[in-house]
Design a protein around this motif. Structure first.
Motif, PDB file in Angstrom:
ATOM      1  N   LYS A 153      -1.884  -6.098  -6.759  1.00 21.51           N
ATOM      2  CA  LYS A 153      -2.151  -4.561  -7.166  1.00 21.51           C
ATOM      3  C   LYS A 153      -1.709  -3.781  -5.675  1.00 21.51           C
ATOM      4  O   LYS A 153      -2.428  -4.113  -4.878  1.00 21.51           O
ATOM      5  CB  LYS A 153      -3.379  -4.268  -7.638  1.00 21.51           C
ATOM      6  N   ALA A 154      -0.981  -2.795  -5.955  1.00 19.75           N
ATOM      7  CA  ALA A 154      -0.824  -2.192  -4.803  1.00 19.75           C
ATOM      8  C   ALA A 154      -1.649  -0.943  -4.690  1.00 19.75           C
ATOM      9  O   ALA A 154      -2.104  -0.547  -5.597  1.00 19.75           O
ATOM     10  CB  ALA A 154       0.563  -1.229  -4.820  1.00 19.75           C
ATOM     11  N   THR A 210       3.425  -3.248  -7.193  1.00 22.67           N
ATOM     12  CA  THR A 210       2.785  -4.357  -7.914  1.00 22.67           C
ATOM     13  C   THR A 210       3.284  -5.446  -8.503  1.00 22.67           C
ATOM     14  O   THR A 210       3.069  -6.652  -8.219  1.00 22.67           O
ATOM     15  CB  THR A 210       1.732  -3.710  -8.859  1.00 22.67           C
ATOM     16  N   SER A 269      11.472  -4.094  -2.910  1.00 23.17           N
ATOM     17  CA  SER A 269      10.393  -3.169  -3.164  1.00 23.17           C
ATOM     18  C   SER A 269      11.144  -1.537  -3.523  1.00 23.17           C
ATOM     19  O   SER A 269      10.830  -0.990  -4.608  1.00 23.17           O
ATOM     20  CB  SER A 269       9.288  -2.880  -2.281  1.00 23.17           C
ATOM     21  N   SER A 273      -3.817   2.264  -3.066  1.00 24.49           N
ATOM     22  CA  SER A 273      -3.713   3.640  -2.622  1.00 24.49           C
ATOM     23  C   SER A 273      -4.741   3.777  -1.397  1.00 24.49           C
ATOM     24  O   SER A 273      -5.999   3.827  -1.397  1.00 24.49           O
ATOM     25  CB  SER A 273      -3.931   4.889  -3.656  1.00 24.49           C
ATOM     26  N   VAL A 305       5.497   4.921   1.822  1.00 24.85           N
ATOM     27  CA  VAL A 305       5.466   3.758   1.500  1.00 24.85           C
ATOM     28  C   VAL A 305       6.172   2.641   2.505  1.00 24.85           C
ATOM     29  O   VAL A 305       7.162   3.109   3.014  1.00 24.85           O
ATOM     30  CB  VAL A 305       6.546   3.473   0.168  1.00 24.85           C
ATOM     31  N   ARG A 334       3.600   2.864  -7.390  1.00 22.27           N
ATOM     32  CA  ARG A 334       2.498   1.617  -7.523  1.00 22.27           C
ATOM     33  C   ARG A 334       2.683   0.865  -8.277  1.00 22.27           C
ATOM     34  O   ARG A 334       2.497  -0.452  -7.883  1.00 22.27           O
ATOM     35  CB  ARG A 334       1.110   2.280  -7.638  1.00 22.27           C
ATOM     36  N   LEU A 374       3.948   8.807  -7.758  1.00 19.18           N
ATOM     37  CA  LEU A 374       3.030   7.800  -7.048  1.00 19.18           C
ATOM     38  C   LEU A 374       2.529   6.639  -8.306  1.00 19.18           C
ATOM     39  O   LEU A 374       2.480   5.692  -7.634  1.00 19.18           O
ATOM     40  CB  LEU A 374       1.683   8.512  -6.735  1.00 19.18           C
ATOM     41  N   THR A 375       2.230   7.172  -9.402  1.00 16.01           N
ATOM     42  CA  THR A 375       2.006   6.178 -10.303  1.00 16.01           C
ATOM     43  C   THR A 375       3.115   5.209 -10.545  1.00 16.01           C
ATOM     44  O   THR A 375       2.987   3.787 -10.561  1.00 16.01           O
ATOM     45  CB  THR A 375       1.650   6.789 -11.667  1.00 16.01           C
ATOM     46  N   ALA A 423       0.842  -1.191  -0.184  1.00 14.79           N
ATOM     47  CA  ALA A 423       0.089  -0.277  -0.065  1.00 14.79           C
ATOM     48  C   ALA A 423       0.972   1.086   0.019  1.00 14.79           C
ATOM     49  O   ALA A 423       1.919   1.268   0.459  1.00 14.79           O
ATOM     50  CB  ALA A 423      -0.843  -0.025   1.248  1.00 14.79           C
ATOM     51  N   ILE A 424       0.288   2.281  -0.543  1.00 14.88           N
ATOM     52  CA  ILE A 424       0.915   3.615  -0.623  1.00 14.88           C
ATOM     53  C   ILE A 424      -0.067   4.569   0.093  1.00 14.88           C
ATOM     54  O   ILE A 424      -1.256   4.426  -0.048  1.00 14.88           O
ATOM     55  CB  ILE A 424       1.181   4.154  -1.990  1.00 14.88           C
ATOM     56  N   GLU A 479     -12.354   1.132  -5.526  1.00 19.59           N
ATOM     57  CA  GLU A 479     -10.832   0.399  -5.016  1.00 19.59           C
ATOM     58  C   GLU A 479     -11.123   0.196  -3.382  1.00 19.59           C
ATOM     59  O   GLU A 479     -10.744  -0.958  -3.187  1.00 19.59           O
ATOM     60  CB  GLU A 479      -9.699   1.348  -5.104  1.00 19.59           C
TER      61      GLU A 479
END
Length: 460
Positions: free
Chosen positions: A396-397, A390, A450, A399, A423, A386, A382-383, A196-197, A267
């Motif tokens: 899938k990470a 992932t 990561s 948000s 993070v 993530r 951020l993109t 997760a972020i 989400e």
């Protein structure tokens, strides 16, 4: 060709070495709240300084009125530059008798088939998390001789005692600390398999109110029924703060509260956080939050009002027939979106005063205030982060928002004009601030991998 596979392989091969380094840092009892450990706190700072210097960083201890700050630089002209934040201080260990092992003698334990953890004070909060980043730097430098981005590291020694000297330090060293954005590794994952972020943090307004009626405590037999009772007055005001649906009734309170986008709400719905799952772990069953809101909204993206303490009159053993002269409460508000802390405090004061009967007065003390923080959804970093998470986790990470506050993130935004990516690789059962604090070795290892992926992505 990318050398990332070689970096990841090195991290895999050196897990025992990284654990040994973490253990040597964990052995230092850097308890910031207790002056008896001041020398140990400095020793923990020096340990990190030496380690970062061995990686080719220009590292130093910077003095503050309290514990020193570790600052280290490794620039890379022409590349993005990041500021990494963490803290080397830890919580006190009391009560010591509830620890299964000695708090500053790290031990690796298998707590379930195939699941190992390292147990020690600071294992997760925050030495273990800081070291996930440092180990990613170490492996990347060993394999490539350079980093994909420029890096400044800021690790303080007073987070567990309120970071009282950090804002001034950041302000006084703003030019040196400025970067394209900040990275913080002091948060958690959604669950053991889902990274997760944290893209939003609730702000805070903390108020203390005292209601005064008579000029002294009164005999309830002589004055009861005629004299105003401040405990009654305060109780009615506190009860009026929420309606039966959980909505906060202070006029203007929801000004600046933002609704999540349809994509964000979808989400969150897919995470399927239930009352049984979330509240069951603390012996409760039913949410008392705003009706019509997802549970995850109630705890991370909606504002709150909570009475943290209330007192007045006689509370000792036995009876004392008294009408108190004063009654007090401490009340905190968690803020979201664009809510203004000063306006919330003023609105609360007006709410209280409008409900005071004749002969009652109110006094207020403001203890803290900070706005909410939201990372722009379209922030390229951020993109990229993530996507990197992932790829590493195969899941899938997500948000998410945090119901708590991380004041340093506000300082970075206010003083340095920077957004922050939070993070972290902590888990709900890591027992932060409690006896037997631990850090999942899978989180420690995959956290390193990561960060290696994220650094590569940010530099591309």
């Amino acid at each position: 060709m990318s050398k990332l596979p070689a970096v990841l392989s090195r991290l895999d091969a050196d897990l025992e070495g990284s654990l040994a380094r973490l253990s040597s840092w964990l052995e230092i009892p850097s308890i910031s709240t207790d002056s008896a450990y001041a020398a140990e706190s400095r020793r923990a700072a020096e340990w990190l300084r030496v380690d970062l210097e061995s990686l080719g960083f220009k590292a130093s201890l910077r003095e503050t009125p309290g514990h020193p700050v570790v600052v280290a630089h490794r620039p890379k002209p022409g590349a993005p530059h990041v500021l990494f934040y963490g803290h080397y201080d830890v919580q006190p260990v009391d009560p010591l008798n509830l620890w299964d092992t000695e708090p500053f003698k790290p031990m690796v334990k298998e707590i379930a088939p195939g699941r190992k953890v390292i147990v020690a004070r600071g294992a997760c909060d925050d030495k273990g998390q800081v070291m996930t980043f440092v180990e990613a730097l170490r492996a990347t430098l060993a394999e490539t001789g350079d980093l994909p981005v420029g890096v400044t590291i800021l690790v303080e020694g007073e987070e567990e005692s309120g970071s009282v000297n950090l804002p001034a330090f950041v302000r006084e060293n703003a030019e040196e600390l400025k970067a394209d954005f900040a990275l913080v590794c002091d948060t958690g994952m959604w669950d053991r398999e889902t990274p997760a972020i944290t893209a939003s943090l609730r702000g805070m307004v903390y108020q203390e109110v005292t209601i005064t009626c008579a000029d002294r405590d009164l005999h309830s037999g002589l004055f009861g029924g005629a004299a105003a009772n401040p405990v009654h007055v305060l109780s009615r005001i506190v009860a009026a703060l929420h309606d039966e649906t959980g909505r906060i009734m202070i006029p203007g309170f929801y000004d600046g509260v933002l609704e999540p986008s349809p994509e964000q709400k979808a989400e969150w719905q897919a995470l399927d956080l239930t009352e049984e799952e979330f509240l069951g772990q603390i012996g409760l069953k039913h949410s008392i939050g705003e009706k019509g809101r997802l549970l995850i909204e109630q705890i991370q993206s909606r504002p709150t009002c909570d009475v943290n303490g209330i007192w007045g009159g006689y509370t000792g053993e036995g009876s004392k027939t008294v009408i108190a002269a004063k009654a007090s409460a401490k009340i905190s508000f968690r803020l979201v979106g664009k809510q203004d802390p000063d306006k919330i405090a003023a609105a609360f004061h007006a709410f209280v005063r409008e409900r005071l009967p004749a002969d009652a007065t109110a006094e207020f003390i403001g203890h803290s205030g900070s706005p909410a923080i939201v990372v722009p959804a379209d922030l390229p970093a951020l993109t990229k982060a993530r996507a990197a998470l992932t790829e590493e986790w195969g899941r899938k990470a997500v948000s998410i928002g945090s119901g708590g506050s991380v004041p340093v993130v506000g300082d970075f935004k206010r003083l340095l004009g920077m957004d922050t990516l939070l993070v972290g690789f902590g888990l709900d059962d890591d027992r932060l601030h409690s006896p037997n604090e631990k850090y999942d070795l899978s989180s420690f290892h995959k956290g390193q991998r990561s960060w290696a992926r994220i650094l590569q992505a940010l530099g591309s």
